[in-house]
Scaffold this motif. Structure first.
Motif, short mmCIF file in Angstrom:
data_model
loop_
_atom_site.label_atom_id
_atom_site.label_comp_id
_atom_site.label_asym_id
_atom_site.label_seq_id
_atom_site.Cartn_x
_atom_site.Cartn_y
_atom_site.Cartn_z
N UNK A 145 10.22 -61.56 76.09
CA UNK A 145 11.38 -60.71 76.38
C UNK A 145 12.62 -61.21 75.64
N UNK A 146 12.82 -62.52 75.63
CA UNK A 146 13.96 -63.08 74.90
C UNK A 146 13.83 -62.82 73.41
N UNK A 147 12.62 -62.93 72.88
CA UNK A 147 12.37 -62.68 71.46
C UNK A 147 12.76 -61.26 71.08
N UNK A 148 12.36 -60.31 71.88
CA UNK A 148 12.62 -58.90 71.58
C UNK A 148 14.11 -58.56 71.64
N UNK A 149 14.89 -59.38 72.34
CA UNK A 149 16.31 -59.07 72.51
C UNK A 149 17.23 -59.98 71.68
N UNK A 150 16.66 -60.78 70.79
CA UNK A 150 17.50 -61.61 69.94
C UNK A 150 18.35 -60.75 69.01
N UNK A 151 19.60 -61.12 68.76
CA UNK A 151 20.46 -60.34 67.85
C UNK A 151 19.85 -60.17 66.47
N UNK A 152 19.20 -61.21 65.92
CA UNK A 152 18.63 -61.09 64.58
C UNK A 152 17.49 -60.09 64.56
N UNK A 153 16.73 -60.02 65.64
CA UNK A 153 15.63 -59.05 65.74
C UNK A 153 16.20 -57.64 65.83
N UNK A 154 17.21 -57.46 66.65
CA UNK A 154 17.83 -56.14 66.79
C UNK A 154 18.44 -55.68 65.47
N UNK A 155 19.06 -56.61 64.74
CA UNK A 155 19.69 -56.25 63.47
C UNK A 155 18.65 -55.85 62.42
N UNK A 156 17.55 -56.59 62.34
CA UNK A 156 16.51 -56.26 61.35
C UNK A 156 15.82 -54.94 61.67
N UNK A 157 15.73 -54.61 62.92
CA UNK A 157 15.10 -53.34 63.30
C UNK A 157 15.95 -52.14 62.90
N UNK A 158 17.21 -52.36 62.67
CA UNK A 158 18.07 -51.28 62.21
C UNK A 158 17.93 -51.04 60.70
N UNK A 159 17.19 -51.92 60.02
CA UNK A 159 17.02 -51.81 58.57
C UNK A 159 15.59 -51.38 58.24
N UNK A 160 15.12 -50.34 58.88
CA UNK A 160 13.72 -49.92 58.73
C UNK A 160 13.40 -49.41 57.33
N UNK A 161 14.39 -48.98 56.59
CA UNK A 161 14.13 -48.54 55.23
C UNK A 161 13.99 -49.73 54.28
N UNK A 162 14.38 -50.94 54.74
CA UNK A 162 14.27 -52.14 53.91
C UNK A 162 13.16 -53.07 54.38
N UNK A 163 12.95 -53.12 55.71
CA UNK A 163 11.98 -54.05 56.28
C UNK A 163 10.96 -53.31 57.14
N UNK A 164 9.72 -53.82 57.11
CA UNK A 164 8.73 -53.37 58.08
C UNK A 164 8.49 -54.51 59.08
N UNK A 165 7.97 -54.16 60.23
CA UNK A 165 7.76 -55.13 61.31
C UNK A 165 6.27 -55.32 61.56
N UNK A 166 5.87 -56.56 61.79
CA UNK A 166 4.46 -56.85 62.01
C UNK A 166 4.30 -58.02 62.97
N UNK A 167 3.15 -58.07 63.68
CA UNK A 167 2.84 -59.16 64.60
C UNK A 167 1.50 -59.78 64.24
N UNK A 168 1.50 -60.96 63.64
CA UNK A 168 0.24 -61.65 63.35
C UNK A 168 -0.53 -61.98 64.63
N UNK A 169 -1.83 -62.10 64.48
CA UNK A 169 -2.77 -62.56 65.50
C UNK A 169 -3.10 -61.54 66.59
N UNK A 170 -2.34 -60.48 66.72
CA UNK A 170 -2.58 -59.56 67.83
C UNK A 170 -3.95 -58.90 67.74
N UNK A 171 -4.43 -58.63 66.53
CA UNK A 171 -5.73 -57.98 66.35
C UNK A 171 -6.77 -58.95 65.78
N UNK A 172 -6.50 -60.24 65.85
CA UNK A 172 -7.43 -61.24 65.32
C UNK A 172 -8.63 -61.33 66.25
N UNK A 173 -9.84 -61.24 65.73
CA UNK A 173 -11.04 -61.30 66.58
C UNK A 173 -11.08 -62.58 67.41
#
Length: 300
Positions: free
Chosen positions: A98-126
């Motif tokens: 929850x803290x990770x999702x609400x960090x200012x740097x995370x919120x700021x990067x999510x506003x730049x969707x035309x420049x950055x994509x978002x990904x989560x490693x390991x979530x689909x790792x067998x």
């Protein structure tokens, strides 16, 4: 009446010829202070000296060793990390997420969707692979790597920003994250940047140079920034750095990754597995079409 000085005292001598005098009397007024009066005692001098020494020493040490260094040298005791399958462990994992999702740097990067994509490693790792993975399995859990890293990559994969939490149980010196852990996290972040630029999506670390700039305190979020510096055939050079959440430089690194000559034979099996481990890249939205929200649900 005459006066007489006796042992520092002024005494009045009686008139012996007075008929009213029935017995010899003397009235004395002390002109000297009692022994020791007006001088501080040895105990008092000792206490004053001790107080001055403590104050002076505290000021000097506080100037030479600021509170941050004192905290690093003498960290506060902490209980052991709870098991990942316990209620306490599950609560810790969700708190960090929850803290990770609400960090200012995370919120700021999510506003730049035309420049950055978002990904989560390991979530689909067998699971059969995850249990033997250092970062996806062994180090996973409360007090260690409580939540999977959150990756923001440039759409051309020239740069990336990785945000991750490092817990108290990843220390060398108590309270300070082990340098080997930081090297591992840097290696994976740099490798991801390189792998995304290779057609086979397979690469091995040929060289990794690390310079530690400042101690990395435990139980905090860190930011790993990586950027490409050269692509030459099967070789990719990447540089990076680790910062704290306020931007203070903690570690610098440079690396060389090489695509193996036999990569084409491993591309199907290994390539898909590595892609799941490092986090898949979504399709870039067309201009004016927002990215769909990524499912970031975390389970312990």
């Amino acid at each position: 009446m005459n006066s007489l000085t006796v042992a520092g005292r002024i005494c009045a001598r009686p008139n012996l010829s007075s008929p009213l005098l029935t017995r010899t009397t003397r009235r004395c007024w002390s002109s000297a202070q009692p022994v020791g009066a007006g001088k501080p005692s040895g105990t008092r001098i000792g206490l004053l000296a001790l107080g001055g020494f403590v104050v002076g020493t505290s000021y000097t040490l506080g100037s030479i060793y600021p509170p941050t260094l004192a905290e690093l040298a003498f960290p506060r005791p902490a209980p052991p990390s709870p098991p990942i399958d316990s209620p306490e462990g599950n609560a810790e994992v969700h708190r960090v997420e929850e803290e990770l999702q609400n960090l200012p740097i995370v919120q700021a990067l999510r506003l730049q969707k035309q420049d950055y994509y978002e990904s989560r490693p390991y979530l689909t790792y067998p699971e059969e692979k995850r249990i033997h993975s250092l970062t996806a399995g062994t180090l996973k859990g409360p007090g260690r790597l409580s939540a999977p890293p959150l990756v923001f990559g440039k759409w051309d994969d020239s740069e990336s920003v990785v945000v991750i939490h490092v817990g108290r149980s990843l220390c060398g010196h108590d309270g300070i994250i082990h340098g080997g852990i930081l090297a591992t996290l840097l290696d994976e972040a740099l490798a991801r940047n390189a792998i995304m630029k290779l057609p086979s999506k397979i690469a091995v670390t040929a060289n990794l140079t690390i310079n530690y700039k400042a101690p990395t305190k435990a139980n905090q979020f860190i930011v790993i920034r990586t950027w490409l510096t050269e692509i030459k055939g099967r070789k990719v050079r990447v540089q990076g750095r680790i910062e704290d959440i306020d931007g203070q430089l903690l570690v610098e690194a440079s690396s060389l990754f090489v695509e193996p000559k036999y990569a084409s034979f491993l591309q199907t099996a290994a390539g898909d597995s590595i892609g799941n481990a490092i986090g898949a890249k979504p399709l870039k939205p067309r201009q004016g079409h927002p990215l769909p929200d990524i499912d970031v649900a975390i389970t312990s």
